[in-house]
Design an enzyme around this catalytic site. Structure first.
Site, short mmCIF file in Angstrom:
data_model
loop_
_atom_site.label_atom_id
_atom_site.label_comp_id
_atom_site.label_asym_id
_atom_site.label_seq_id
_atom_site.Cartn_x
_atom_site.Cartn_y
_atom_site.Cartn_z
N THR C 70 0.83 -1.20 0.00
CA THR C 70 0.00 0.00 0.00
C THR C 70 0.87 1.26 0.00
O THR C 70 0.62 2.18 -0.77
CB THR C 70 -0.94 -0.01 1.23
N ASN C 151 -5.61 -9.31 -7.85
CA ASN C 151 -5.64 -10.07 -6.60
C ASN C 151 -6.89 -10.92 -6.44
O ASN C 151 -6.89 -11.89 -5.70
CB ASN C 151 -5.49 -9.14 -5.40
N GLN C 179 0.86 -9.08 -6.51
CA GLN C 179 0.39 -10.46 -6.66
C GLN C 179 1.24 -11.28 -7.61
O GLN C 179 1.17 -12.51 -7.59
CB GLN C 179 -1.07 -10.47 -7.14
N HIS C 201 4.43 -9.88 2.45
CA HIS C 201 3.62 -10.95 3.06
C HIS C 201 2.88 -11.80 2.04
O HIS C 201 2.26 -12.79 2.40
CB HIS C 201 2.65 -10.39 4.10
N THR C 237 12.95 4.98 11.03
CA THR C 237 13.93 3.96 11.37
C THR C 237 13.59 2.68 10.60
O THR C 237 12.44 2.22 10.64
CB THR C 237 13.93 3.71 12.88
N CYS C 325 -21.49 -9.08 0.94
CA CYS C 325 -21.78 -9.37 2.35
C CYS C 325 -20.52 -9.49 3.19
O CYS C 325 -20.56 -9.32 4.39
CB CYS C 325 -22.57 -10.65 2.45
C1 LIG Z 1 -2.63 -6.21 -5.84
C2 LIG Z 1 -2.35 -5.70 -4.47
N1 LIG Z 1 -1.83 -4.47 -4.31
C3 LIG Z 1 -1.54 -3.97 -3.10
C4 LIG Z 1 -1.76 -4.69 -1.95
C5 LIG Z 1 -1.43 -4.05 -0.65
O1 LIG Z 1 -0.28 -4.61 -0.06
P1 LIG Z 1 -0.08 -4.49 1.53
O2 LIG Z 1 -1.13 -5.32 2.12
O3 LIG Z 1 1.29 -5.02 1.77
O4 LIG Z 1 -0.21 -3.06 1.88
C6 LIG Z 1 -2.33 -5.99 -2.07
C7 LIG Z 1 -2.62 -6.83 -0.91
O5 LIG Z 1 -3.19 -6.49 0.09
C8 LIG Z 1 -2.61 -6.51 -3.35
O6 LIG Z 1 -3.14 -7.72 -3.51
C1 LIG Z 2 11.36 12.19 18.82
C2 LIG Z 2 11.24 11.22 17.71
N1 LIG Z 2 10.23 11.33 16.84
C3 LIG Z 2 10.06 10.48 15.82
C4 LIG Z 2 10.94 9.44 15.60
C5 LIG Z 2 10.70 8.55 14.43
O1 LIG Z 2 10.23 7.26 14.79
P1 LIG Z 2 10.47 6.03 13.82
O2 LIG Z 2 11.91 5.80 13.76
O3 LIG Z 2 9.71 4.90 14.43
O4 LIG Z 2 9.92 6.41 12.49
C6 LIG Z 2 12.04 9.29 16.48
C7 LIG Z 2 13.05 8.24 16.33
O5 LIG Z 2 13.61 7.95 15.30
C8 LIG Z 2 12.18 10.21 17.55
O6 LIG Z 2 13.21 10.11 18.42
S1 FES Z 3 -24.66 -8.75 4.48
FE1 FES Z 3 -25.39 -9.44 2.61
S2 FES Z 3 -26.83 -11.00 3.16
FE2 FES Z 3 -26.08 -10.26 5.08
#
Ligand SMILES: Cc1ncc(COP(=O)(O)O)c(C=O)c1O
Ligand SMILES: Cc1ncc(COP(=O)(O)O)c(C=O)c1O
Ligand code: FES
Ligand code: FES
Lengths: 122, 386, 386
Positions: C70, C151, C179, C201, C237, C325
């Site tokens: 995504t 997908n 995919q 994944h 990070t 659904c």
């Molecule tokens: C075709 C396609 N694009 C994008 C995604 C998004 O990937 P992610 O779940 O790693 O954000 C998916 C799966 O969820 C996917 O099947």
């Molecule tokens: C004060 C502060 N804000 C934001 C971040 C960013 O977090 P992350 O590394 O999880 O993106 C950090 C550390 O890198 C931080 O020390």
């Molecule tokens: S949500 Fe479609 S039949 Fe229940």
């Protein structure tokens, strides 16, 4: 990040210190990253007889300072003057890209010291 | 190894890892699917949400999971800025001069897009003044974003007071609490924040996961689009194992907070005293009182921090520096600049950040190792003179 | 359990988990720090980058890591759209009618911000026609984003041809290959793509990590701001353990691709034949040839997918459905609509997606279990008449 050679020169820097009454002295500093180095030389029979440095700066700055003293020692003044930044970096098996310009001032410092020597002896 | 760089990152705790493990290979379902495997994943996630919420005094449905502190900061700041600006409420943002790049760069990107940003000064202490904040507020102010504790110098900002002013002025308030959550008490209601960022890897959880607290009825414009997960704000298949790890890290942090604070504070003070007493011209950057229990930011005149960190590394001690030389762009830390340090002084900074697994013996070792290294570097320094 | 929902997510493989493990608790360094621990983390990350690059024929420095498919899609699409639009190159985007929400919702958000989007039809086959693409291109077209494999129905789009046309017209081309990567050969140069999204994944790596291929000299406007990681495009990070897991998953996928394709195709065909032969009024949605090896999308007249999936779950079989659904918004799958299914028919869809760890015996079991379930549901259905 640093080559083994850089780390070697950084941890065991050669020719650290000052020379009293040097024949030439050159100080350079880089305003952006702020390293400052001074090279002192003694000249005998047109050769670099003794050379020492003092450096305020990062691992690369210290290693390049140390390396240039080794490269220059025993060379004629003209030969020493011709040592380039690239020569220093190559002798250290390279420097990280960001550090190529900032910390690689040792050649400039030596040239400045030699210019100082030449101006005093003309 | 003596690890004293906890503000950069922390290892995943054994207990946390054990809780995460089954979600990689066994309970690996997609939390958005509704058959058993998906429901298992979903249940793990929701338990984690509760643990995060509890740590900061929030409701479960006020927590969304993100990919880390950086994403949390971006979702919060861009989200409020665009939402309120689109609604014609104004374009002015107030922040501090010492924010983490995740906040600072987001603000400066918004500046380029027509927002106006005020960066509050922090003075030598590294702390914003509430009076400055008051005078910065104007008709067009839509967002205040000020970190709880600074990542470099550890200073703690007067968030509760700021929050009160924000509320009185009907301005949304976000705080980056990545460094404070789990280290000092954080309660979203006491702090009066509308949004608060959390990162897992700073509190012994895994990297690549974080959370954002969003106070009920606070509306954000999304910046990422996808399958609608996490209230449409942080879409994408949920990082279930990571989220479960963050949850467990929060649970443990809450449980151990009261015990950790005095323990860590004590180690820190010992280390500070040990060094200041044995190294001449050594100082502490930033206010010494209003500071995270584990944070030390030294300044040694005449030497450069990268070489210091490398030499400590060679002795098995991990720390960090705000020196220009160790940064990607070769510029000094904006935090050290903001507290008024000249370039040459900011070069000599060393940050050591202590965690609960550090010991008194480790502190003793560090107190023993630092002085000769500083001396060695000073002896080769061109700018050091006794 | 018979897991046949590999398009939703896959377990982390044992081999992948083992490679990740040390990065949680031991080599836990922050990859941006320069002492030994940080360098270890960095080295693991860079090896992973190489493995991702190799799988798709790219250079290492053309790969950035993200928090998932995504985020990859968002960084690519918003990044190109803003960059080129700001440069005055135009505001027209071409996509397909069957994209994943990460692409579709991003495009529709851009529409609201003044971009114009053309959604190419896919007809009964579920495949875009190159002729349609050609006629959709105009002066203002700055981006084509069309997924490699769908997908839901698994249909494979003529990406190489589309890429050629994009290139001839000097239009940037992004493909969501979440995919297809690891399932069929993907080579960024053969496909002529400028950007390509990957998610960990789906290929036996961990959730919450992905990658984006960005062809050299392709410039993007960032949408997230922070500490500069991953070329300033996916800051924060780095999720080192996750990245290392993705890398190993890619390495294994490359190694095993030639073996997996015929194995999976064979299982799939057996399952299709088994069901179509034993269940009356059962069909396959989408083109049967140009389709991922592991994808089956059945349609059973007169029943509803959610109940079908739940009954299968009770028998220990995991699949999914595009039925309204089972969706959060109770709307039928846009993909099934796009291939021309009426609501009542899209209700009866069942997706089974096969992975290399599925066995012939499992397929036999599924062939045995489905018919009585379909029969049972039809017997209670108000719209089923023999
Ligand atoms: C075709 C396609 N694009 C994008 C995604 C998004 O990937 P992610 O779940 O790693 O954000 C998916 C799966 O969820 C996917 O099947
Ligand atoms: C004060 C502060 N804000 C934001 C971040 C960013 O977090 P992350 O590394 O999880 O993106 C950090 C550390 O890198 C931080 O020390
Ligand atoms: S949500 Fe479609 S039949 Fe229940
Ligand atoms: S002295 Fe600053 S980068 Fe080398």
């Amino acid at each position: 990040m640093y080559s083994e050679k850089v780390m070697d020169h950084f941890t065991n820097p050669r020719n650290v210190g000052e020379i009293e009454n040097p024949d030439g002295e050159g100080t350079v500093g880089n305003p952006t990253c702020g390293d400052m180095m001074t090279i002192y030389i003694k000249v005998k029979d047109d050769k670099i007889d003794d050379i020492k440095f003092k450096t305020f700066g990062c691992g690369a700055a210290i290693a390049t300072s140390s390396m240039i003293t080794e490269l220059a020692k025993g060379k004629t003044v003209d030969e020493a003057y011709a040592i380039s930044r690239d020569d220093v970096a190559d002798s250290l098996d390279g420097l990280p890209k960001v550090k190529m310009h900032c910390s690689n001032l040792a050649a400039d410092a030596l040239q400045k010291a030699i210019e100082d020597y030449r101006s005093k002896n003309n | 190894m003596i690890y004293m760089d906890h503000s950069a990152t922390a290892p995943v705790r054994k207990e946390v890892f054990e809780v995460m493990e089954p979600y990689f290979t066994k309970s690996f379902g997609n939390a958005s699917t509704f058959y058993s495997l998906g429901r298992e994943a979903k249940a793990g996630m929701e338990e984690a949400r509760e643990n995060v919420a509890k740590l900061i005094g929030a409701n479960n449905d006020e927590i969304i999971f993100t990919s880390g502190g950086t994403e949390s900061d971006n979702i919060a700041i861009q989200g409020i800025a665009y939402k309120l600006n689109n609604a014609g409420k104004g374009n002015h943002i107030i922040t501090s001069a010492i924010e983490h790049p995740a906040v600072m760069e987001t603000c400066s990107a918004l500046e380029k897009k027509g927002f106006e940003v005020t960066y509050l000064p922090v003075y030598e202490e590294g702390i914003v003044k509430v009076e400055d904040l008051k005078s910065a507020i104007k008709e067009e102010t839509i967002l205040i974003t000020i970190m709880h504790a600074n990542n470099e110098i550890g200073t703690i900002q007067p968030i509760a007071e700021i929050g009160k002013i924000a509320k009185e002025n009907n301005i949304k308030f976000h705080s980056d609490a990545v460094q404070s959550v789990g280290k000092i008490p954080v309660d979203v209601n006491e702090l009066n924040v509308d949004l608060l960022s959390i990162s897992s890897h700073k509190i012994y959880g895994p990297k690549g996961v974080g959370a954002l607290y969003i106070r009920k009825r606070t509306r954000l414009e999304p910046i990422l689009y996808g399958g609608g997960q996490e209230k449409d704000l942080s879409p994408g298949t949920e990082n279930v194992a990571g989220i479960v790890g963050l949850g467990e890290a929060c649970r443990l942090a809450k449980e151990e907070l009261d015990e950790n604070i005095p323990y860590i504070t004590n180690l820190r003070n010992k280390l500070i005293d040990g060094i200041l007493n044995s190294v001449e011209k050594s100082y502490i950057n930033g206010n010494i009182e209003k500071r995270l229990p584990g944070n030390i930011n030294f300044r040694f005149t005449g030497i450069e921090g990268e070489s210091l960190v490398l030499m400590l590394d060679a002795k098995g001690i991990d720390g960090s520096t705000g020196s220009a030389c160790s940064s990607k762009k070769l510029t000094a830390s904006h935090v050290l600049k903001a507290i008024g340090l000249e370039d040459v002084d900011s070069h000599g900074s060393l940050r050591l950040t202590i965690g609960p697994e550090n010991t008194e013996e480790e502190v003793d070792t560090v107190i023993k190792e630092i002085p000769p290294i500083v001396e060695k570097l000073r002896s080769m320094s061109s700018i050091w003179e006794k």
